[in-house]
Design a protein around this motif. Structure first.
Motif, PDB file in Angstrom:
ATOM      1  N   LEU A 152       0.832  -1.196   0.000  1.00 14.05           N
ATOM      2  CA  LEU A 152       0.000   0.000   0.000  1.00 14.05           C
ATOM      3  C   LEU A 152       0.874   1.256   0.000  1.00 14.05           C
ATOM      4  N   THR A 153       0.327   2.294  -0.583  1.00 17.85           N
ATOM      5  CA  THR A 153       1.063   3.554  -0.689  1.00 17.85           C
ATOM      6  C   THR A 153       0.255   4.688  -0.091  1.00 17.85           C
ATOM      7  N   GLN A 169      -3.523   4.074  -0.983  1.00 21.16           N
ATOM      8  CA  GLN A 169      -3.752   3.556  -2.332  1.00 21.16           C
ATOM      9  C   GLN A 169      -3.244   2.128  -2.472  1.00 21.16           C
ATOM     10  N   ASN A 170      -4.068   1.292  -3.091  1.00 20.64           N
ATOM     11  CA  ASN A 170      -3.721  -0.102  -3.367  1.00 20.64           C
ATOM     12  C   ASN A 170      -3.756  -0.309  -4.875  1.00 20.64           C
ATOM     13  N   ASN A 171      -2.604  -0.487  -5.464  1.00 18.53           N
ATOM     14  CA  ASN A 171      -2.513  -0.657  -6.915  1.00 18.53           C
ATOM     15  C   ASN A 171      -2.409  -2.114  -7.348  1.00 18.53           C
ATOM     16  N   THR A 172      -2.673  -3.039  -6.424  1.00 15.42           N
ATOM     17  CA  THR A 172      -2.580  -4.461  -6.749  1.00 15.42           C
ATOM     18  C   THR A 172      -3.972  -5.034  -7.000  1.00 15.42           C
ATOM     19  N   GLU A 173      -4.004  -6.265  -7.457  1.00 17.49           N
ATOM     20  CA  GLU A 173      -5.276  -6.940  -7.720  1.00 17.49           C
ATOM     21  C   GLU A 173      -5.831  -7.615  -6.474  1.00 17.49           C
TER      22      GLU A 173
END
Length: 198
Positions: free
Chosen positions: A150-151, A175-179
């Motif tokens: 997470l960012t 922000q979560n940019n993963t699936e």
């Protein structure tokens, strides 16, 4: 005329000889021999293996399998997990883990999985039939537990010049940019940080 009832207690070939004693008969007595083979029920399990794929840490994941009885008699079954020494048994729940499959019937089984370790899972689900045998089928279970990265945006909060005893607000985006889904929690502030008014 007499009737014979056979209730088998185990699987395999059998041969049983009975001698009849008849009062007043000569030494040569009538003999009858029973032979046969006790067989177990025929079944199928679909699918042959279960792959959960990539799974998120701490989230519930489910898969299903179907046990089909292809025999003329019902049987009692039991499902159990292998134990590789690295996973907690509470991570997996089998519903139902035992029961009866009626003749030519089917039972659907749900496998619930909540991973609590960041690792690869390679386990076996054993299938037993009561009074017939253990480990009659071994269903591989595989999964890879992932903890998303997470960012925080922005990663630095600059309040610039502020006045004492005046309340200021700012915000950040997690922000979560993963699936994969992710869980988070805020750690309780230390006493030192609360003294700073944060």
């Amino acid at each position: 005329k007499f009737n014979v009832r056979l209730i088998a207690s185990k699987v395999g070939n059998f041969i049983e000889t009975f001698t009849f004693r008849v009062n007043g008969a000569p030494k040569v007595l009538p003999i009858i021999t029973f032979t046969g083979k006790v067989i177990g029920p025929s079944f199928s399990i679909i699918p042959k293996s279960i792959d959960f794929g990539g799974v998120g840490y701490g989230f519930l994941h489910t898969e299903k399998l179907t046990i089909e009885n292809k025999s003329e008699i019902p049987f009692d079954f039991k499902l159990r997990m292998s134990h590789d020494g690295a996973f907690e048994r509470r991570e997996f729940q089998i519903l139902p883990e035992n029961g009866t499959v009626n003749k030519y019937g089917k039972v659907e089984v749900t496998i619930e999985f909540i991973p609590i370790s960041i690792r690869k899972y390679n386990l076996l689900l054993y299938f037993d039939i009561e009074k017939f045998g253990e480990k009659l089928a071994e269903i591989p279970l595989t999964a890879t537990c992932v903890c998303p990265c997470l960012t925080l945006l922005p990663n630095i909060l600059d309040f610039h010049d502020i006045f004492i005893n005046y309340k200021y607000k700012n915000s950040v985006i997690l922000q979560n940019n993963t699936e994969y889904a992710a869980k988070f929690e805020f750690i309780k502030q230390s006493p030192a940080s609360t003294k700073l008014g944060i």
